[in-house]
Write an enzyme that holds these catalytic residues in place. Structure first.
Site, PDB file in Angstrom:
ATOM      1  N   LYS A  82       4.084 -11.489 -29.017  1.00 40.68           N
ATOM      2  CA  LYS A  82       2.559 -10.782 -29.160  1.00 40.68           C
ATOM      3  C   LYS A  82       2.286  -9.879 -28.505  1.00 40.68           C
ATOM      4  CE  LYS A  82       1.443 -15.884 -30.147  1.00 40.68           C
ATOM      5  NZ  LYS A  82       2.752 -16.434 -29.042  1.00 40.68           N
ATOM      6  N   HIS A  94      -1.996 -10.334 -30.784  1.00 37.00           N
ATOM      7  CA  HIS A  94      -2.397 -11.623 -30.163  1.00 37.00           C
ATOM      8  C   HIS A  94      -3.922 -12.060 -30.295  1.00 37.00           C
ATOM      9  CE1 HIS A  94      -1.088 -14.678 -26.705  1.00 37.00           C
ATOM     10  NE2 HIS A  94      -1.929 -15.212 -27.511  1.00 37.00           N
ATOM     11  N   TYR A 100       2.168 -14.116 -21.712  1.00 38.94           N
ATOM     12  CA  TYR A 100       2.619 -15.438 -21.093  1.00 38.94           C
ATOM     13  C   TYR A 100       3.533 -14.884 -19.965  1.00 38.94           C
ATOM     14  CZ  TYR A 100       1.444 -17.579 -25.454  1.00 38.94           C
ATOM     15  OH  TYR A 100       0.935 -18.210 -26.578  1.00 38.94           O
ATOM     16  N   ASP A 150       8.256 -19.445 -29.508  1.00 35.23           N
ATOM     17  CA  ASP A 150       7.059 -18.682 -29.709  1.00 35.23           C
ATOM     18  C   ASP A 150       6.856 -18.208 -28.269  1.00 35.23           C
ATOM     19  OD1 ASP A 150       4.500 -17.592 -31.289  1.00 35.23           O
ATOM     20  OD2 ASP A 150       3.823 -18.809 -29.334  1.00 35.23           O
TER      21      ASP A 150
END
Length: 254
Positions: free
Chosen positions: A72, A105, A53, A48
């Site tokens: 996401k 997200h 990120y 994931d």
């Protein structure tokens, strides 16, 4: 190194998702590379990530078809064309031609207050872009993250393809029954992140939960994570715990 049998959940479109996943939040560069490598070695099949990120280029795998890969779209990437562009950037960073799962997200949109009526419209445009990506085969499954019941109701009332996943924080200290019940009603799989409440002592040292773990002859970690209907995400560099997570579903107690 011995690997454990893979457990899967069936999504509302007939596809399947590995029941446990390795989360990469706050992992970048060497830590991300090492974490993902070890997760794959001990049997994780689901990785994931997310645009926000900033670690897509650190996530690599020897055989793409064996991995269920999630990413996401961030709050700053919401909107129809914005979401399409963001997805192309995600694919490029991850060095792949498709995603197994793409999520919105957060229900919010950058630079807009939560109550602004434009947010719902932009969110729907984002979803329409994801429906197109789904139709085109660029993403195999689509869903949302951090959506509460009212966000989901509005989306389902106005969408063509229902979300397959809602990724939310779930653990005994954070249990949104209304959202959980609604997802069950609509056959949307809940994907639980932070299932150990970020190591909160209110959970890890809860006497009732500890007594229950003893009753069922499970470690506290196994008991807290053990749930046959949830998809679980774990992020850790503590490799022993990662191994234990993999083994949890060998003997279900709930």
């Amino acid at each position: 190194m011995q690997k454990q049998a893979e457990l899967i959940l069936k999504l509302n479109n007939g596809n399947f998702i590995p029941q446990i996943g390795y989360g990469t939040y706050q992992l970048t560069k060497k830590k991300c590379v090492e974490g993902v490598k070890y997760a794959l070695e001990i049997g994780y099949k689901h990785i994931d990530s997310a645009s926000s990120y900033k670690n897509g280029q650190d996530i690599r795998f020897p055989n793409r078809k064996d991995i269920f890969l999630t990413s996401k779209i961030s709050t700053s990437e919401q909107g129809y064309q914005e979401a399409l562009n963001a997805t192309q950037n995600i694919l490029s960073d991850l060095d792949t031609t498709y995603l197994d799962l793409l999520l919105i997200h957060w229900p919010g949109v950058a630079k807009y207050k939560p109550g602004d009526p434009k947010v719902r419209d932009i969110r729907l445009q984002t979803w329409k872009a994801m429906e197109k990506l789904y139709d085109d085969g660029v993403v195999k499954n689509i869903g949302v993250s951090n959506f509460l019941k009212h966000h989901l109701v509005h989306l389902i009332q106005n969408c063509r393809i229902k979300p397959q996943i809602n990724q939310i924080e779930i653990h005994p200290l954070c249990w949104d029954k209304d959202t959980l019940d609604y997802c069950k009603q609509e056959n949307i799989i809940i994907e639980a992140y932070s299932p150990l409440a970020r190591q909160d002592e209110k959970l890890l040292k809860n006497n009732i939960l500890l007594e229950l773990s003893k009753k069922y002859n499970k470690s506290d970690l196994q008991f807290f994570l053990n749930h046959k209907d949830l998809n679980i995400l774990r992020r850790t560099l503590r490799f022993l715990i990662s191994k234990q997570t993999i083994k949890i579903w060998q003997k279900l107690i709930v």
